[in-house]
Design a protein around this motif. Sequence first.
Motif, mmCIF file in Angstrom:
data_model
loop_
_atom_site.group_PDB
_atom_site.id
_atom_site.type_symbol
_atom_site.label_atom_id
_atom_site.label_comp_id
_atom_site.label_asym_id
_atom_site.label_seq_id
_atom_site.Cartn_x
_atom_site.Cartn_y
_atom_site.Cartn_z
ATOM 1 N N UNK A 275 0.827 -1.208 0.000
ATOM 2 C CA UNK A 275 0.000 0.000 0.000
ATOM 3 C C UNK A 275 0.862 1.259 0.000
ATOM 4 N N UNK A 276 1.954 1.251 0.738
ATOM 5 C CA UNK A 276 2.869 2.398 0.730
ATOM 6 C C UNK A 276 3.391 2.632 -0.687
ATOM 7 N N UNK A 277 3.693 1.556 -1.394
ATOM 8 C CA UNK A 277 4.155 1.689 -2.766
ATOM 9 C C UNK A 277 3.124 2.350 -3.659
ATOM 10 N N UNK A 278 1.863 2.018 -3.444
ATOM 11 C CA UNK A 278 0.788 2.649 -4.222
ATOM 12 C C UNK A 278 0.688 4.138 -3.907
ATOM 13 N N UNK A 279 0.766 4.466 -2.642
ATOM 14 C CA UNK A 279 0.650 5.870 -2.232
ATOM 15 C C UNK A 279 1.800 6.710 -2.783
#
Length: 306
Positions: free
Chosen positions: A235-239
Amino acid sequence: MAATEKIIAAGAVVTRMGASGTEYLLIHRGYRSDWTFPKGKVDPGEHVLTAAIREVREETGYAIELGVPLPTQTYKVEGKLKDSHYWIGKLLSGDFVPNDEVDEIAWLPFELAKAKLTYEHDLEVLTAAANAIPTVAFAILRHTQSVKRVEWLISTDGLSEVDASRPLTAVGRMQANSLVGALAAFGIAEIHSSDSRRCRDTVGPYATARSLAVTLEKTVSEERHKDNPEKAMARVGELAGIAQPVVLCTHRPVLPTVMDALSSIFTVAEETKKTFDPALTPGSLIVYHRDVKDLKHIVAVERYLH
């Protein structure tokens, strides 16, 4: 102020597009008979980022947002050391009106600005501004000071509420309020936060001030992260790929995963040991300045520790 204490000032090199290219804002201070950049002293308890925005507004009438940091200038004023912190400044709006500090301004292309500046140390700042790459901020924020876990567990509320309901302390609420100007300085447009109360309340004042919604991210809560750190990392990668200025608020135990995710995604112009260091005190902020043409490339990194 103690004799050995430094004077801390903040300001910006504000730019705009003119008929022949980029123009730089210089101010003239009648009482000093000099040409320089807008800046001023940081007030007690004021965040340095907030001070930079405020000083530019007070001296020139212009509202700005900050980009990459520029070289800090250290010199003596009346026998005391002074650190003047600068950022590139993006002009948003406003009109200049002569005032007690600034009686005249000039928008000049690089060579004319270079020739007009009074102080030699300002030339380094101007040159850095001329070479600055347009960026968009990605900020990581550890929630501000919260009630200690042990104290919460033995309290009346703690007996009936889960740890995710643990609130901020009075100090934590003050820290959250002080972050409003710091986040606004970079034009943060999207707020993402762990769904725990202490994270929601940390970004709450900024969300209210800017009338922004807070997107709750369950994967970066302490509880969900413990169960599935891989999901949090994804999710951090998406953000990190969001093209708007973003802040993500989370917890100390989650930060190593956050930094592992970012270090696997980002390339950094000048990486140091602190670039992806997860050691943040409550209310501390890391700002990654992403190249607008390549969001995976970090032009500069700033760490603001409470």
